[in-house]
Motif scaffolding. Structure first.
Motif, short mmCIF file in Angstrom:
data_model
loop_
_atom_site.label_atom_id
_atom_site.label_comp_id
_atom_site.label_asym_id
_atom_site.label_seq_id
_atom_site.Cartn_x
_atom_site.Cartn_y
_atom_site.Cartn_z
N ILE A 146 0.86 -1.19 0.00
CA ILE A 146 0.00 0.00 0.00
C ILE A 146 0.89 1.24 0.00
CG2 ILE A 146 -1.74 1.32 1.27
CD1 ILE A 146 -2.92 -1.20 0.15
N VAL A 147 0.64 2.13 -0.95
CA VAL A 147 1.43 3.36 -1.09
C VAL A 147 0.47 4.54 -0.99
CG1 VAL A 147 3.21 4.51 -2.45
CG2 VAL A 147 2.80 2.07 -2.79
N SER A 148 0.75 5.44 -0.06
CA SER A 148 -0.11 6.62 0.11
C SER A 148 0.56 7.84 -0.51
CB SER A 148 -0.36 6.88 1.60
OG SER A 148 -1.10 5.81 2.14
N TYR A 149 -0.12 8.44 -1.46
CA TYR A 149 0.35 9.67 -2.09
C TYR A 149 -0.56 10.83 -1.68
CZ TYR A 149 3.17 6.74 -5.27
OH TYR A 149 4.06 5.85 -5.80
N GLU A 150 -0.20 12.02 -2.06
CA GLU A 150 -1.02 13.17 -1.69
C GLU A 150 -2.44 13.06 -2.26
OE1 GLU A 150 -1.11 18.06 -1.98
OE2 GLU A 150 0.54 16.97 -2.91
N GLY A 151 -2.55 12.61 -3.52
CA GLY A 151 -3.85 12.61 -4.17
C GLY A 151 -4.50 11.26 -4.32
N MET A 152 -3.83 10.16 -3.88
CA MET A 152 -4.40 8.83 -4.12
C MET A 152 -3.72 7.80 -3.24
SD MET A 152 -2.61 8.33 -7.83
CE MET A 152 -0.93 8.89 -8.00
N TRP B 8 -5.05 -1.83 -7.48
CA TRP B 8 -6.07 -0.79 -7.57
C TRP B 8 -5.47 0.55 -7.16
CZ3 TRP B 8 -6.36 1.26 -2.76
CH2 TRP B 8 -6.20 0.42 -1.64
N VAL B 9 -6.12 1.60 -7.63
CA VAL B 9 -5.76 2.97 -7.27
C VAL B 9 -7.05 3.66 -6.85
CG1 VAL B 9 -4.82 5.17 -8.11
CG2 VAL B 9 -3.87 3.00 -8.96
N ALA B 10 -7.05 4.27 -5.67
CA ALA B 10 -8.26 4.90 -5.13
C ALA B 10 -8.00 6.38 -4.86
CB ALA B 10 -8.69 4.20 -3.84
N TRP B 11 -8.99 7.21 -5.20
CA TRP B 11 -8.84 8.64 -4.90
C TRP B 11 -10.21 9.28 -4.77
CZ3 TRP B 11 -8.49 6.32 -9.52
CH2 TRP B 11 -9.07 6.89 -10.65
N GLU B 12 -10.25 10.36 -4.02
CA GLU B 12 -11.47 11.18 -3.96
C GLU B 12 -11.28 12.34 -4.92
OE1 GLU B 12 -14.28 12.60 -0.41
OE2 GLU B 12 -12.44 13.76 -0.51
N LEU B 13 -12.35 12.69 -5.61
CA LEU B 13 -12.29 13.83 -6.52
C LEU B 13 -13.41 14.79 -6.13
CD1 LEU B 13 -10.96 15.08 -9.06
CD2 LEU B 13 -12.69 13.88 -10.42
N THR B 14 -13.02 16.03 -5.79
CA THR B 14 -14.02 17.03 -5.43
C THR B 14 -14.26 17.96 -6.62
OG1 THR B 14 -12.43 18.68 -4.64
CG2 THR B 14 -13.14 17.00 -3.05
N ALA B 15 -15.38 18.64 -6.56
CA ALA B 15 -15.71 19.60 -7.62
C ALA B 15 -14.60 20.65 -7.75
CB ALA B 15 -17.05 20.26 -7.33
N ASP B 16 -14.11 21.14 -6.61
CA ASP B 16 -13.05 22.16 -6.64
C ASP B 16 -11.78 21.63 -7.31
OD1 ASP B 16 -14.62 24.02 -5.43
OD2 ASP B 16 -13.75 23.80 -3.43
N GLU B 17 -11.45 20.36 -7.03
CA GLU B 17 -10.22 19.80 -7.61
C GLU B 17 -10.28 19.71 -9.13
OE1 GLU B 17 -8.81 17.10 -3.78
OE2 GLU B 17 -9.93 16.17 -5.40
N MET C 189 -5.58 15.52 -11.02
CA MET C 189 -4.55 15.93 -10.05
C MET C 189 -4.06 17.36 -10.30
SD MET C 189 -4.35 13.24 -8.14
CE MET C 189 -5.32 11.75 -8.34
N LYS C 190 -4.84 18.15 -11.05
CA LYS C 190 -4.41 19.49 -11.42
C LYS C 190 -4.45 20.49 -10.26
CE LYS C 190 -7.21 19.91 -14.95
NZ LYS C 190 -7.88 20.15 -16.23
N TRP C 191 -4.92 20.05 -9.11
CA TRP C 191 -5.05 20.91 -7.93
C TRP C 191 -3.74 21.01 -7.14
CZ3 TRP C 191 -4.32 17.83 -3.59
CH2 TRP C 191 -4.50 16.46 -3.78
N SER C 192 -2.74 20.21 -7.49
CA SER C 192 -1.49 20.22 -6.71
C SER C 192 -0.33 19.77 -7.58
CB SER C 192 -1.63 19.28 -5.51
OG SER C 192 -0.38 18.76 -5.10
N ARG C 193 0.76 20.50 -7.54
CA ARG C 193 1.94 20.12 -8.33
C ARG C 193 2.46 18.76 -7.90
NH1 ARG C 193 6.59 24.33 -9.71
NH2 ARG C 193 4.82 24.96 -10.99
N ASN C 194 2.46 18.51 -6.61
CA ASN C 194 2.97 17.24 -6.10
C ASN C 194 2.06 16.07 -6.48
OD1 ASN C 194 4.94 15.74 -4.54
ND2 ASN C 194 3.34 15.49 -3.01
N ALA C 195 0.75 16.27 -6.34
CA ALA C 195 -0.20 15.21 -6.72
C ALA C 195 -0.06 14.89 -8.21
CB ALA C 195 -1.63 15.64 -6.39
N MET C 196 0.13 15.93 -9.01
CA MET C 196 0.33 15.75 -10.45
C MET C 196 1.58 14.91 -10.72
SD MET C 196 -0.37 16.22 -13.67
CE MET C 196 -1.65 17.46 -13.80
#
Length: 225
Positions: free
Chosen positions: A8-14, A27-36, A78-85
Motif C-alpha cells: 500500500i502506497v499513500s500519495y497526496e492525491g491517491m 487498484w488505485v483509489a482517490w477522492e475527486l471534489t468539484a473544486d479539484e 490531479m491538477k489541484w497540486s503540483r505534487n499530486a500531479m
C-alpha cells in the motif's frame, strides 16, 4: 483479495495497492471534489519509477511495446497540486493500455467522472486492472503484466441518496461503449476479489454496491455556480 501481493502506497492525491509480482497496481483509489476538477496545474511530462516500491516498473519497460503508459488515476484529476500531479506519473499508477482504448473509451470515462464530481461535489473513484483474468502477455525487462480488462468504480457516498456504479472494460475495443460496460460495484468485487467499501456503514454499502443505473449517471449535469 486474500493472497494478492500488495504494497500500500499513500500519495497526496491517491492511495495505491501495488502488485510487485505483476508490476502494476492492484487498484488505485482517490477522492475527486468539484473544486479539484478546476485546478490549474499543468500536466507533468515525465514518467518515473518509484524507487521505494518493490517491483515497481520502469518507464522504459513500455518503450516499443506497442502499449501506452495508461494512468489509472488520470493526471487531469490531479491538477489541484503540483505534487499530486507529479505522483500521478509514478509507474505505480500506470498499466499497459491499448492506445485507442487509453485515448478513447477510458478517457471518455475519466471526463464523465469529472462531470459527476462537479454534480455531487465529491466522488470516490477506484480503478485498476482485472488481474484475476489469465495474464498471457508481459512487456519489458520487468515483465510487466498486460491486463485484458480494466475496472473503474465510482461512488457518491455523500449524495442523497448515496449511489454507485462501476464499469468493466476491455483493454481494446468496447462494443456498445460505456453503457454496455456498466455493472454494479458488487460484480467488480466478485470478479476481482477486492472488498472496496467495507468501511462504509452497512446500509450505505449495500445501497451503493448493488446499483447499476447507467441512465441516471449519464443524464447528470453540473449545476452552474
Amino acid at each position: 483479495a486474500k493472497g494478492t501481493p500488495e504494497q500500500i502506497v499513500s500519495y497526496e492525491g491517491m492511495t495505491i495497492s501495488y502488485n510487485p509480482a505483476k508490476h502494476v497496481p492492484n487498484w488505485v483509489a482517490w477522492e475527486l471534489t468539484a473544486d479539484e476538477t478546476r485546478g490549474k496545474e499543468p500536466r507533468a511530462q515525465n514518467f518515473q519509477a518509484n524507487e521505494s516500491v518493490a517491483g515497481c516498473a520502469d518507464p522504459w519497460d513500455y518503450s516499443y511495446s506497442g502499449y501506452d503508459r495508461g494512468h489509472m488515476a488520470p493526471a487531469s484529476d490531479m491538477k489541484w497540486s503540483r505534487n499530486a500531479m507529479k505522483e500521478s506519473f509514478y509507474m505505480t499508477n500506470i498499466c499497459p493500455q491499448v492506445k485507442s482504448f487509453n485515448s478513447g473509451t477510458w478517457k471518455r470515462l475519466e471526463e464523465k467522472c469529472r462531470t459527476w464530481a462537479q454534480c455531487d461535489s465529491a466522488i470516490v473513484i477506484i480503478a485498476g486492472p482485472v488481474l484475476t483474468d489469465s495474464i498471457t502477455e508481459s512487456i519489458g525487462d520487468n515483465r510487466v503484466a498486460v491486463p485484458k480488462r480494466f475496472f473503474k468504480i465510482i461512488a457518491s457516498p455523500y449524495a442523497n441518496p448515496p449511489r454507485g456504479i462501476a464499469f468493466i472494460l476491455n483493454n481494446g475495443k468496447n462494443k456498445g461503449g460505456l453503457q454496455e460496460a456498466a455493472v454494479s460495484i458488487d460484480s467488480v468485487e466478485s470478479l476481482t476479489g477486492h472488498d472496496f467499501f467495507s468501511t462504509l456503514p452497512d446500509d450505505i454499502e449495500r445501497l451503493v454496491e448493488s446499483q447499476c443505473r447507467f441512465h441516471y449517471w449519464s443524464t447528470l449535469k453540473p449545476t452552474e455556480k
